[in-house]
Write a protein that holds these residues in place. Structure first.
Motif, PDB file in Angstrom:
ATOM      1  N   PHE A 159       0.831  -1.208   0.000  1.00  0.00           N
ATOM      2  CA  PHE A 159       0.000   0.000   0.000  1.00  0.00           C
ATOM      3  C   PHE A 159       0.867   1.259   0.000  1.00  0.00           C
ATOM      4  N   ASN A 160       1.977   1.217   0.740  1.00  0.00           N
ATOM      5  CA  ASN A 160       2.900   2.368   0.713  1.00  0.00           C
ATOM      6  C   ASN A 160       3.376   2.633  -0.705  1.00  0.00           C
ATOM      7  N   ALA A 161       3.746   1.550  -1.409  1.00  0.00           N
ATOM      8  CA  ALA A 161       4.270   1.716  -2.770  1.00  0.00           C
ATOM      9  C   ALA A 161       3.209   2.342  -3.665  1.00  0.00           C
ATOM     10  N   VAL A 162       1.951   2.012  -3.438  1.00  0.00           N
ATOM     11  CA  VAL A 162       0.880   2.596  -4.243  1.00  0.00           C
ATOM     12  C   VAL A 162       0.625   4.051  -3.817  1.00  0.00           C
ATOM     13  N   ARG A 163       0.603   4.276  -2.502  1.00  0.00           N
ATOM     14  CA  ARG A 163       0.234   5.613  -2.010  1.00  0.00           C
ATOM     15  C   ARG A 163       1.309   6.657  -2.232  1.00  0.00           C
ATOM     16  N   HIS A 164       2.576   6.234  -2.196  1.00  0.00           N
ATOM     17  CA  HIS A 164       3.646   7.227  -2.276  1.00  0.00           C
ATOM     18  C   HIS A 164       4.236   7.376  -3.680  1.00  0.00           C
ATOM     19  N   THR A 165       3.574   6.817  -4.697  1.00  0.00           N
ATOM     20  CA  THR A 165       4.086   6.954  -6.064  1.00  0.00           C
ATOM     21  C   THR A 165       3.007   7.560  -6.951  1.00  0.00           C
ATOM     22  N   SER A 187       8.990  -3.252  -5.017  1.00  0.00           N
ATOM     23  CA  SER A 187       9.754  -2.186  -5.681  1.00  0.00           C
ATOM     24  C   SER A 187       8.801  -1.217  -6.358  1.00  0.00           C
ATOM     25  N   ASP A 188       9.182   0.054  -6.344  1.00  0.00           N
ATOM     26  CA  ASP A 188       8.378   1.041  -7.073  1.00  0.00           C
ATOM     27  C   ASP A 188       9.285   2.000  -7.827  1.00  0.00           C
ATOM     28  N   ASP A 189       8.694   2.771  -8.753  1.00  0.00           N
ATOM     29  CA  ASP A 189       9.476   3.773  -9.503  1.00  0.00           C
ATOM     30  C   ASP A 189       9.131   5.158  -9.000  1.00  0.00           C
ATOM     31  N   PRO A 191       9.211   8.452  -5.984  1.00  0.00           N
ATOM     32  CA  PRO A 191      10.161   9.546  -5.743  1.00  0.00           C
ATOM     33  C   PRO A 191      11.434   9.094  -5.022  1.00  0.00           C
ATOM     34  N   GLY A 192      11.436   7.899  -4.442  1.00  0.00           N
ATOM     35  CA  GLY A 192      12.611   7.450  -3.683  1.00  0.00           C
ATOM     36  C   GLY A 192      12.691   8.164  -2.340  1.00  0.00           C
ATOM     37  N   ILE A 193      13.648   7.727  -1.508  1.00  0.00           N
ATOM     38  CA  ILE A 193      13.768   8.277  -0.145  1.00  0.00           C
ATOM     39  C   ILE A 193      15.216   8.677   0.090  1.00  0.00           C
ATOM     40  N   PRO A 194      15.496   9.951   0.398  1.00  0.00           N
ATOM     41  CA  PRO A 194      16.879  10.371   0.643  1.00  0.00           C
ATOM     42  C   PRO A 194      17.531   9.512   1.739  1.00  0.00           C
ATOM     43  N   ARG A 207       7.864  10.733   9.051  1.00  0.00           N
ATOM     44  CA  ARG A 207       7.506  10.854   7.641  1.00  0.00           C
ATOM     45  C   ARG A 207       8.530  11.717   6.929  1.00  0.00           C
ATOM     46  N   VAL A 208       8.831  11.356   5.684  1.00  0.00           N
ATOM     47  CA  VAL A 208       9.841  12.101   4.940  1.00  0.00           C
ATOM     48  C   VAL A 208       9.350  13.521   4.678  1.00  0.00           C
ATOM     49  N   ASP A 209       8.132  13.600   4.164  1.00  0.00           N
ATOM     50  CA  ASP A 209       7.571  14.910   3.871  1.00  0.00           C
ATOM     51  C   ASP A 209       6.227  14.933   4.589  1.00  0.00           C
ATOM     52  N   GLY A 217      -3.060   9.479   3.336  1.00  0.00           N
ATOM     53  CA  GLY A 217      -3.979   8.558   4.023  1.00  0.00           C
ATOM     54  C   GLY A 217      -3.400   7.469   4.892  1.00  0.00           C
ATOM     55  N   GLY A 218      -2.090   7.373   5.054  1.00  0.00           N
ATOM     56  CA  GLY A 218      -1.548   6.336   5.946  1.00  0.00           C
ATOM     57  C   GLY A 218      -1.659   6.767   7.403  1.00  0.00           C
ATOM     58  N   THR A 219      -1.336   5.864   8.311  1.00  0.00           N
ATOM     59  CA  THR A 219      -1.427   6.202   9.734  1.00  0.00           C
ATOM     60  C   THR A 219      -0.087   6.678  10.285  1.00  0.00           C
ATOM     61  N   GLY A 220       0.982   6.513   9.520  1.00  0.00           N
ATOM     62  CA  GLY A 220       2.312   6.898  10.010  1.00  0.00           C
ATOM     63  C   GLY A 220       2.945   5.792  10.857  1.00  0.00           C
ATOM     64  N   LEU A 221       2.254   4.634  10.958  1.00  0.00           N
ATOM     65  CA  LEU A 221       2.758   3.544  11.805  1.00  0.00           C
ATOM     66  C   LEU A 221       3.124   2.304  10.992  1.00  0.00           C
ATOM     67  N   GLY A 222       2.895   2.372   9.677  1.00  0.00           N
ATOM     68  CA  GLY A 222       3.066   1.182   8.827  1.00  0.00           C
ATOM     69  C   GLY A 222       4.441   0.537   8.959  1.00  0.00           C
ATOM     70  N   LEU A 223       5.487   1.331   8.792  1.00  0.00           N
ATOM     71  CA  LEU A 223       6.827   0.734   8.785  1.00  0.00           C
ATOM     72  C   LEU A 223       7.267   0.304  10.184  1.00  0.00           C
ATOM     73  N   ALA A 224       6.735   0.971  11.225  1.00  0.00           N
ATOM     74  CA  ALA A 224       7.034   0.526  12.601  1.00  0.00           C
ATOM     75  C   ALA A 224       6.427  -0.866  12.806  1.00  0.00           C
ATOM     76  N   ILE A 225       5.220  -1.071  12.281  1.00  0.00           N
ATOM     77  CA  ILE A 225       4.575  -2.387  12.384  1.00  0.00           C
ATOM     78  C   ILE A 225       5.391  -3.439  11.623  1.00  0.00           C
TER      79      ILE A 225
HETATM   80  P1  ADP Z   1       2.706   6.400   6.289  1.00  0.00           P
HETATM   81  O1  ADP Z   1       1.383   6.012   6.823  1.00  0.00           O
HETATM   82  O2  ADP Z   1       2.981   7.866   6.378  1.00  0.00           O
HETATM   83  O3  ADP Z   1       2.956   5.823   4.920  1.00  0.00           O
HETATM   84  P2  ADP Z   1       4.780   4.544   7.094  1.00  0.00           P
HETATM   85  O4  ADP Z   1       5.373   4.213   8.425  1.00  0.00           O
HETATM   86  O5  ADP Z   1       4.181   3.415   6.336  1.00  0.00           O
HETATM   87  O6  ADP Z   1       3.753   5.721   7.317  1.00  0.00           O
HETATM   88  O7  ADP Z   1       5.923   5.199   6.203  1.00  0.00           O
HETATM   89  C1  ADP Z   1       6.723   6.231   6.739  1.00  0.00           C
HETATM   90  C2  ADP Z   1       7.166   7.217   5.657  1.00  0.00           C
HETATM   91  O8  ADP Z   1       8.090   6.568   4.766  1.00  0.00           O
HETATM   92  C3  ADP Z   1       6.053   7.719   4.756  1.00  0.00           C
HETATM   93  O9  ADP Z   1       5.349   8.794   5.332  1.00  0.00           O
HETATM   94  C4  ADP Z   1       6.825   8.161   3.516  1.00  0.00           C
HETATM   95  O10 ADP Z   1       7.384   9.447   3.739  1.00  0.00           O
HETATM   96  C5  ADP Z   1       7.967   7.139   3.462  1.00  0.00           C
HETATM   97  N1  ADP Z   1       7.694   6.027   2.517  1.00  0.00           N
HETATM   98  C6  ADP Z   1       7.218   4.789   2.830  1.00  0.00           C
HETATM   99  N2  ADP Z   1       7.129   4.020   1.721  1.00  0.00           N
HETATM  100  C7  ADP Z   1       7.547   4.782   0.695  1.00  0.00           C
HETATM  101  C8  ADP Z   1       7.703   4.554  -0.722  1.00  0.00           C
HETATM  102  N3  ADP Z   1       7.391   3.376  -1.285  1.00  0.00           N
HETATM  103  N4  ADP Z   1       8.192   5.588  -1.481  1.00  0.00           N
HETATM  104  C9  ADP Z   1       8.512   6.772  -0.928  1.00  0.00           C
HETATM  105  N5  ADP Z   1       8.398   7.057   0.397  1.00  0.00           N
HETATM  106  C10 ADP Z   1       7.919   6.072   1.193  1.00  0.00           C
END
Ligand code: ADP
Length: 270
Positions: A159-165, A187-189, A191-194, A207-209, A217-225
């Motif tokens: 879902f992150n890959a779909v939402r952030h691209t 994998s996605d194409d 914006p990438g992450i610095p 969150r990056v931005d 629309g994410g909760t900000g907890l996805g990657l912690a989970i």
């Molecule tokens: P969120 O609900 O904000 O997606 P996550 O914990 O899942 O929270 O992700 C943390 C942050 O990592 C995101 O807010 C976004 O800035 C960055 N991120 C995650 N996945 C991607 C991705 N596929 N491409 C670019 N940035 C990403």
């Protein structure tokens, strides 16, 4: 309880000289436990009222369909209460993962089948953004672990890959096995992450931005989970990403978590 916890560090300086540092971390640990309990309790208390608010908002949105202005407000109410519900569910899941003492169950997770489900769910989410979701590899090897946790971790990444691209992007998913273990990857194409953000992405609400990510629309907890699910399964998360060149998230699992088939009494991978 009046036991204390010490954190010990040995620092070597010079050839035979060592410095032993002992720090009392009992207070920090007690505060951390209090924080966790507090978040878990608040989330639990919010769950029921939020379910009621969401249900009422849903009914209102349907009943008021003929009155455009009110219907807009009802839809906003439904959307925002749904968002709060998702946040509370993720907070509860994270606190369960953080405090779990028992190891995850040994469900036989048919990952190849799971990839199909994830693809369909992602396509449904991306109905308007015309994302493509491609399964690149699906090894016929299963994973031993908690089906619910693994599903939740993998779907967070997809879902992150779909939402952030951007709309129309391609998301590739795969499950591969080699001599040392197996990995699920997305994998996605996008914006990438610095690089300097990458190490902190698994912190809660990092969150990056901030503004832009929240709007997606994410909760900000996805990657912690994801991080906690993998830790509980003896695995780890790897992020490969370059700004402008997309991102790949790998979920690595050790060999001991793999089994040859998804039939009952699976044989371990040798
Ligand atoms: P969120 O609900 O904000 O997606 P996550 O914990 O899942 O929270 O992700 C943390 C942050 O990592 C995101 O807010 C976004 O800035 C960055 N991120 C995650 N996945 C991607 C991705 N596929 N491409 C670019 N940035 C990403």
């Amino acid at each position: 309880d009046d036991s204390i916890t010490l954190e010990i560090r040995v620092i070597r300086y010079g050839k035979r000289q060592y410095l032993l540092l002992a720090r009392d971390v009992s207070r920090v640990q007690r505060l951390e436990t209090m924080r966790r309990d507090f978040v878990a309790n608040v989330s639990h208390e919010l769950r029921t009222p939020l379910t009621v608010v969401y249900g009422v908002a849903e009914t209102l949105a349907e009943e008021l369909a003929d009155e455009p202005e009110l219907a807009d407000s009802a839809r906003l109410l439904r959307q925002q209460s749904e968002r709060m519900k998702a946040l509370v569910e993720d907070l509860l899941m994270l606190s369960r993962l953080e405090t779990a003492t028992a190891p995850p169950p040994d469900d036989v997770v048919n990952v190849a089948g799971l990839l199909q489900d994830l693809r369909e769910d992602a396509l449904a989410l991306a109905a308007q953004s015309r994302h493509e979701v491609v399964i690149e590899a699906a090894a016929e090897v299963s994973l031993l672990g908690s089906e619910a946790e693994v599903r939740s971790a993998f779907s967070n990444l997809v879902f992150n890959a779909v939402r952030h691209t951007p709309a129309g992007s391609c998301v590739r998913i795969g499950w591969e096995v080699n001599n040392s273990g197996g990995h699920f990857r997305v994998s996605d194409d996008g914006p990438g992450i610095p690089t300097h953000h990458q190490a902190r992405l698994t912190e809660r609400f990092y969150r990056v931005d901030d503004g832009r990510s929240r709007g997606r629309g994410g909760t900000g907890l996805g990657l912690a989970i994801v991080k906690h699910v993998l830790m509980r399964h003896g695995g780890h998360l790897e992020i490969q990403s370059l700004p402008g060149k997309g991102s790949t998230f790998f979920c690595h699992f050790p060999k001991g978590r793999l089994c040859q088939s998804h039939l009952p009494n699976p044989s371990p991978v040798v």
